[in-house]
Each structure stands twice: as C-alpha cells, then as structure tokens.
Write an enzyme that holds these catalytic residues in place. Structure first.
Site, mmCIF file in Angstrom:
data_model
loop_
_atom_site.group_PDB
_atom_site.id
_atom_site.type_symbol
_atom_site.label_atom_id
_atom_site.label_comp_id
_atom_site.label_asym_id
_atom_site.label_seq_id
_atom_site.Cartn_x
_atom_site.Cartn_y
_atom_site.Cartn_z
ATOM 1 N N GLU A 136 12.980 -12.929 -23.802
ATOM 2 C CA GLU A 136 12.187 -11.662 -23.797
ATOM 3 C C GLU A 136 12.971 -10.292 -23.844
ATOM 4 O O GLU A 136 12.609 -9.640 -24.478
ATOM 5 C CB GLU A 136 11.449 -11.759 -22.462
ATOM 6 C CG GLU A 136 10.119 -12.521 -22.416
ATOM 7 C CD GLU A 136 9.455 -12.633 -20.950
ATOM 8 O OE1 GLU A 136 8.276 -12.554 -21.253
ATOM 9 O OE2 GLU A 136 10.152 -12.860 -20.069
ATOM 10 N N LYS A 138 2.301 -6.160 -21.446
ATOM 11 C CA LYS A 138 2.169 -6.680 -20.191
ATOM 12 C C LYS A 138 0.964 -7.732 -20.169
ATOM 13 O O LYS A 138 1.016 -8.601 -19.550
ATOM 14 C CB LYS A 138 1.964 -5.494 -19.267
ATOM 15 C CG LYS A 138 2.097 -6.016 -17.688
ATOM 16 C CD LYS A 138 3.507 -6.561 -17.178
ATOM 17 C CE LYS A 138 3.705 -7.234 -15.679
ATOM 18 N NZ LYS A 138 4.843 -7.789 -15.675
ATOM 19 N N ASN A 172 0.761 0.138 6.121
ATOM 20 C CA ASN A 172 1.191 -0.905 5.220
ATOM 21 C C ASN A 172 2.082 -2.116 5.823
ATOM 22 O O ASN A 172 2.781 -1.787 6.762
ATOM 23 C CB ASN A 172 2.246 -0.186 4.212
ATOM 24 C CG ASN A 172 2.554 -0.880 3.234
ATOM 25 O OD1 ASN A 172 1.819 -1.874 2.778
ATOM 26 N ND2 ASN A 172 3.791 -0.528 2.637
ATOM 27 N N GLY A 173 1.542 -3.136 5.696
ATOM 28 C CA GLY A 173 2.192 -4.305 6.241
ATOM 29 C C GLY A 173 1.188 -5.539 6.504
ATOM 30 O O GLY A 173 0.111 -5.375 6.198
ATOM 31 N N GLU A 218 11.708 -20.996 -17.601
ATOM 32 C CA GLU A 218 11.477 -19.800 -17.268
ATOM 33 C C GLU A 218 12.689 -18.838 -17.284
ATOM 34 O O GLU A 218 12.832 -17.602 -17.873
ATOM 35 C CB GLU A 218 11.088 -19.685 -15.847
ATOM 36 C CG GLU A 218 11.038 -18.216 -15.183
ATOM 37 C CD GLU A 218 10.063 -17.334 -15.829
ATOM 38 O OE1 GLU A 218 10.074 -16.185 -15.480
ATOM 39 O OE2 GLU A 218 9.346 -17.862 -16.963
ATOM 40 N N TRP A 266 -3.742 -1.547 -1.605
ATOM 41 C CA TRP A 266 -3.643 -3.020 -2.287
ATOM 42 C C TRP A 266 -3.993 -4.045 -1.441
ATOM 43 O O TRP A 266 -3.258 -4.592 -0.403
ATOM 44 C CB TRP A 266 -2.240 -2.953 -3.002
ATOM 45 C CG TRP A 266 -2.149 -4.185 -3.715
ATOM 46 C CD1 TRP A 266 -1.790 -5.707 -3.314
ATOM 47 C CD2 TRP A 266 -2.182 -4.377 -5.050
ATOM 48 N NE1 TRP A 266 -1.835 -6.375 -4.367
ATOM 49 C CE2 TRP A 266 -2.053 -5.912 -5.561
ATOM 50 C CE3 TRP A 266 -2.447 -3.786 -6.075
ATOM 51 C CZ2 TRP A 266 -1.977 -6.168 -6.816
ATOM 52 C CZ3 TRP A 266 -2.480 -4.087 -7.548
ATOM 53 C CH2 TRP A 266 -2.283 -5.455 -7.871
ATOM 54 N N CYS A 314 0.865 -1.112 -0.023
ATOM 55 C CA CYS A 314 0.102 0.159 0.044
ATOM 56 C C CYS A 314 0.802 1.377 -0.044
ATOM 57 O O CYS A 314 1.964 1.183 0.502
ATOM 58 C CB CYS A 314 -0.880 -0.082 1.359
ATOM 59 S SG CYS A 314 -2.192 -1.341 1.385
ATOM 60 N N ARG A 362 1.286 1.663 -6.112
ATOM 61 C CA ARG A 362 1.362 0.692 -4.859
ATOM 62 C C ARG A 362 -0.121 -0.059 -4.485
ATOM 63 O O ARG A 362 -0.173 -1.016 -3.689
ATOM 64 C CB ARG A 362 2.088 1.341 -3.671
ATOM 65 C CG ARG A 362 3.499 1.815 -3.901
ATOM 66 C CD ARG A 362 3.851 2.526 -2.759
ATOM 67 N NE ARG A 362 4.194 1.531 -1.586
ATOM 68 C CZ ARG A 362 5.136 0.904 -1.290
ATOM 69 N NH1 ARG A 362 6.182 0.796 -2.152
ATOM 70 N NH2 ARG A 362 5.124 0.058 -0.333
ATOM 71 N N LYS A 403 13.196 -15.742 -19.795
ATOM 72 C CA LYS A 403 13.471 -14.275 -19.391
ATOM 73 C C LYS A 403 14.821 -13.634 -20.177
ATOM 74 O O LYS A 403 14.623 -12.675 -20.589
ATOM 75 C CB LYS A 403 14.044 -14.113 -17.813
ATOM 76 C CG LYS A 403 13.027 -14.093 -16.752
ATOM 77 C CD LYS A 403 12.038 -12.897 -16.722
ATOM 78 C CE LYS A 403 10.520 -13.196 -16.756
ATOM 79 N NZ LYS A 403 9.786 -13.904 -17.527
ATOM 80 N N HIS A 442 19.116 -36.006 -26.620
ATOM 81 C CA HIS A 442 18.265 -36.099 -27.661
ATOM 82 C C HIS A 442 17.969 -35.188 -28.782
ATOM 83 O O HIS A 442 17.054 -35.009 -29.384
ATOM 84 C CB HIS A 442 16.888 -36.680 -27.164
ATOM 85 C CG HIS A 442 17.063 -37.561 -26.346
ATOM 86 N ND1 HIS A 442 17.170 -39.083 -26.741
ATOM 87 C CD2 HIS A 442 17.145 -38.088 -24.914
ATOM 88 C CE1 HIS A 442 17.210 -39.998 -25.971
ATOM 89 N NE2 HIS A 442 17.270 -39.286 -24.798
#
Length: 611
Positions: free
Chosen positions: A491, A606, A99-100, A484, A75, A2, A28, A488, A507
């Site tokens: 990309e 995105k 926040n937390g 992955e 958030w 947040c 945020r 990355k 193979h």
C-alpha cells in the site's frame, strides 16, 4: 479519545480561546462538544450534539463573557453521543472535562446514588465531578478534593476542573495513557490534551506525568504529586510548524497512529471487561443463551485490512465460541448467493462504517432475516445505523489511509465478542475467562513494549528497502497477519508483496525465492512452530533473506534467519496483535526510505464509498 482545552487569563475571552483550541482538537472526537466558563459568580455551561460547528452556533446566539473556562470535544467511549452525555459535566459547584476511562465506575455510581446524589448522564466523567463536589462540600479546597477523588478511581484520566467557590484557578490532573499539556503565557495559562490546541498562544509547554496535579492561575502553575509534594516540570520550547503540530510531533500521521495503539486498544477494552466478575459487558448487546440458541453460523464480512481482522476473527469464533464462521470479501459476498436466514449472524467490520460493498452485504443479510452486529469505529455511520447492534472500536480518528490502530482494535472487539459468546455457550468456564481477560488487560502495555522495536525495525528496513518483492509467511492465526503485513508494505511503499500460508509456499511461491528475495516469516512459539521453522529453512536453502518474527527467549532461531525480531508471548490469540506491530513499522520505514507519500498513497482513499 477526546479533546480538552482550558484557559485562565485576561488577554482573551475564554470562550474564544476554547473554541479555537477545540477546532484544532476536533480530529480527536466529534460526537459532541461543550464549554464551561466562569461568568460573574457562576459557571455557565453550553453543550451541543454533533460537530463543533453546532456548539459555535449556540455560542453565537448566547455568548459567555468570562476569562476562565474549560472545553471538550467528545469521541464517545462511555455513554452514547447525546447532549446529556456531552462534556463539561456539572455536579453542585464543580464542573469538569475529562479524557479517559474510569474502570470502577459501576461501584462509584452505585455508591453515589445510594448517598442521594442524582446522576444525569451515562458517563463515568460525571461521577468524578460528584466525587470532587462531595469533598468540596466537606470543606476541602479544589486541589485537595481532586486528589481525594482520584484516590477512588481505577483507570485513566486527564481532566480539568473548575469550582464556583474558587474562581481564580483551575485544577488539572493526569494518570494513565491520557495526555495533558500546560501552556505558559504572560499573565495567562492554558491546558490541552494536545499541543496544536494552544500552539497559537504560547510555545512554552509543560508535559504532565502520571500522578501529577496542577493548579493554574493567570500568574503561573503549581504542580504536586498525589501526596501534595511539589514537583518540578520544566517548560519546553516547542518549535513546530502548524502541520507538524497536528501530527503531534510525529513525522507522519501513520507513524502517530502506530504509536497510539496502546491507548486505542485500552479505550476499546474500556469498561467492557469486568475483571472482578470474570465477565464481559458489550454495551447492552443481547448475547443471552436465548439469543444465541438460534445462531448456527457466523458470517464475517469486510474489505481490505478489515477482512484480515475477520480472518483472525474466524479462528476466535470457531476455537473460543465453537460456532462455524465464514469470512467473505464484501465485494464478493452477494454474488456467490450465500445461504442466509434467521439462524445466521453477520458481523460486518468497517473502520469508516461507510464502505459500500460491506454495506451492501449487510443489507443482503437483513433482507434474509439474519441478525447483524457491526464492528465500526465511527459513531452513527451508515453501517452502524443499519445494523441491529454495533460494537464500537474506540481507535479514534484515523487520518493515514493505511489502517493501523483500526485493525488492532477490530481484533480486540472480535476477541471480546468471541469470549462473551464462548462464555455464554459454556465453552469457556469462569477460570479460563479470568485468564483470558487477564491477558487482554496486559495487551496495551505489551503493545507499547513492542513499539519500542521501532529502531531495530528501521535498521532492517535500511537493508531491504531496495528489494522489488517481499514474501510474508504465517500459519494458523498468523496467516492473516502475514497477509496484512504484505498489504501494508504494498500500500505505502509500492513494493510488490504477497502474504501466504507458510505451508503453501512449496506449492508455487517457492519458485520466486532467490538471493534477492526478503521473506518475512512469523515464527512465534505455537503449536505449529516446528512446521513454520521447517518452512523457514526451506527459504534459507534457496538463499532467501529471512526476517524472522519470533518469541522472546527463542535464541535458536537466530541460526536460521538473517534478521530476528522478537515479540512477547501473550497466548494463542492475542499474540497476533503483537505480531502485526513490527510489520506496520517495517512497511512504514521502507516507505519513508523510498520517499513515497505514506499518509496518502497513490490511487487509495480512506473510505471506499463506491462499489
């Protein structure tokens, strides 16, 4: 994740500074927003659901004239997005923004309700306000009351508090991963959770550390520790331009988001882990024995990076929960005419919650009476709304197109679900659950430790960024991590890279290996370690350049690799999250050295909202 901001002074209306600051913090969180301002002899609170523009509309109709105030953009991590759960929260004479995550909120809530206090929201934040107000009513000043209240809290917090009886100051506190920054002005003081919020007003900043409490007046700031002993924190001049400020001082958003992963993972774990009971609470999602009895198969469906999280999830659900699991690319799912019925559970995984192919797969499952539990990062996204249930990750907004913290929090969410199902089905007993949860609670700290490999990985990137091709190899749960890592790199650096199961190298891919080929081999200690090392030696025998990702304490592997990156061992499942961190850093540094647009790589978006 947040955003909080505060102001005390005479140069501006507090309301104006708060809205201006929140507009720079809305990245945020944008589930709700609110402000509290000392106006005459009372604290006036205004809150609104949704984006900041809704709060601005409220304040245009009903402005507040005071010069001391706090604000918040949310958030949601604890309690659904709603006006009643929006900050600031009031209890008696005390108002707070926070926040937390407060981990022992259940015990505190029960105690407060037993004492006769009425809790209006679902949040842990309101409980802090009640604790502080209780101590104020007992005769303590606001600072002492805040110190007394925080002594009762387990978890992380960064908060600002106002008290009607103390109109000339505010109290700020910090502990855990939640940041808090103070701004020093002339006859005015500021506080915020990030530099951009207050940069237009001052460039002299004080960074609070864990255990700090600060008292802000228009004349200055006093900082003490939890024992009320004075603490010196020297103001630092900030020379950022506005764009740099939005990135929090990092060069690029992707770099910032890699470094945010300890906090994002901690927020995703949140209050879902009940360590004392050795259990998991998935925010009311029904995973009772009755609900699980009819589930015979799990479909994990996603696109791109999220599909690799699903591949990790397959290992988790089959090995921990004991349920057959299939992984499908969402773009292929409908067209293979999958067998769907009421005995199937679909888990669509999406950062944005708007991915068109994943949404189409979800609808196919619903049409065939399958249950759908989504894993999503964005509140009230279409996938979240159309699912039967949703388990939110709390990565916070991810600006960089190449996903980092969304990926690791997706794996954490899948792990939580697999453990819960395994526990309910009797596949995981309470002793094993206790061990697994203990490992999970160590994860954020070990991710932070692994991020410290950044300088070493940068040095490796300098040696190999001219390569035209990379291979990434892994076995078992590390196979999707290898994929992955390759994604990355391709990309954001535009280098051709492929991820393979290490046993498949001979193979076909082995034909590509020569003295110019860097090969990243994930060779952590595991039940397939010897097999992976055998694959690694086959690469070396063809003169390939081996970059080995190994476990701390594995000294022997240095003789078999050109470069060795060592990570902690956190068991057979969670080590996969630690392993991806150096691969993210490698891709990032290679791309920077090649001069590509890291945050907005060509041809990518995105959120992919078309099929």
């Amino acid at each position: 994740m947040c955003g909080i901001v505060g102001y005390i002074g005479r140069e501006h209306r507090a309301m104006d500074v708060l809205i201006d600051g929140l507009s720079r913090l809305e990245y945020r969180g944008y589930d709700s927003a609110g402000v509290a301002v000392l106006d005459d002899d009372d604290i006036v609170v205004r809150r609104a659901l949704g984006k900041l523009v809704n709060l601005e509309s409220v304040l245009r109709d009903r402005p507040i004239a005071g010069h001391v105030g706090i604000g918040h953009t949310r958030w949601a991590t604890h309690g659904k997005p709603s006006k009643v759960n929006a900050h600031p929260h009031r209890a008696g004479s005390v108002v707070i923004v926070h926040n937390g995550i407060i981990e022992n909120y259940r015990e505190i809530r029960h105690e407060l309700e037993e004492s006769g206090r009425t809790i209006e929201s679902e949040t842990d934040t309101e409980l802090i306000a009640h604790l502080i107000d209780g101590y104020v009513q007992s005769g303590q000043d606001l600072l002492t009351a805040a110190r007394s209240a925080t002594a009762r809290l387990d978890g992380s917090y960064a908060f600002g508090a106002l008290c009607r009886e103390s109109p000339d100051h505010m109290v700020v506190a910090k502990n855990g991963g939640s940041p808090i920054i103070l701004g020093i002005g002339e006859k005015q003081m500021f506080m915020a959770s990030d530099i951009p919020a207050i940069l237009p007003y001052t460039r002299r900043m004080v960074f609070l550390e864990d255990g700090d409490f600060a008292v802000l007046t228009e004349d200055g700031v006093t900082i003490v520790d939890e024992n009320a002993r004075p603490v010196e924190r020297e103001p630092k001049p900030i020379q950022w331009d506005p764009v740099s400020a939005e990135k929090g001082g990092y060069d690029r958003f992707m770099q910032k988001e890699i470094f945010e992963q300890p906090r994002a993972i901690m927020d995703t774990i949140g209050t879902r882990v009940l360590e004392e009971e050795a259990d998991i609470d998935l925010n009311g999602i029904d995973l009772s024995p009755e609900a699980l009895d009819q589930i015979q198969r799990i479909y994990l469906v996603a696109c791109g990076t999220a599909s690799y999280a699903c591949m990790v999830g397959k290992y988790l659900f089959e090995q921990i929960a004991g349920i057959p699991a299939e992984v499908d690319l969402a773009s292929e799912f409908r067209y293979r005419k999958p067998i769907l019925n009421e005995h199937c559970l679909m888990i669509p995984v999406s950062q944005s919650g708007e991915t068109a192919d994943t949404l189409a797969a979800l609808r196919e499952a619903k049409e065939n009476s399958s249950r759908v539990i989504a894993i999503c990062n964005v509140r009230e996204a279409t996938i979240a709304r159309e699912s039967d249930d949703v388990l939110y990750t709390h990565a916070g907004p991810e600006i960089g197109v190449a996903s980092t913290k969304a990926f690791t929090t997706q794996i954490v969410a899948l792990y939580l679900m697999a453990l819960k199902i395994g526990f309910v089905r009797g596949r995981v007993d309470r002793d094993e659950m206790r061990v697994r949860l203990s490992e999970l609670m160590r994860l954020p700290r070990l991710v932070e430790q692994t991020i410290q490999l950044d300088e070493q990985v940068h040095g490796i990137a300098q040696k190999y960024f001219h390569a035209s091709d990379f291979l990434f190899l892994g076995r078992g749960i590390m196979y999707p991590i290898a994929m992955e890592g390759a994604l990355k790199l391709k990309e954001i650096s535009y280098i051709h890279a492929e991820g393979y199961a290490a046993g498949e190298m001979k193979h076909g891919p082995i034909a590509l290996i020569d003295e110019n080929m860097p090969v990243v081999v994930i060779a952590n200690k595991s039940e397939v370690y010897e097999k992976v090392v055998s694959n690694l030696e086959q690469v070396r025998s063809r003169e390939g350049k081996v970059i080995a990702l190994a476990t701390h304490g594995d000294d022997a592997i240095a003789e078999k690799a050109n470069e060795v990156i060592r990570i902690p061992d956190l068991g057979p499942y969670l080590t996969s999250i630690l392993a991806v961190i150096p691969l993210q850093l490698l891709a990032y540094h290679v791309a920077c050295l090649k001069g590509t647009d890291v945050d907005q790589p060509r041809n990518l978006a995105k959120s992919v909202t078309v099929e």
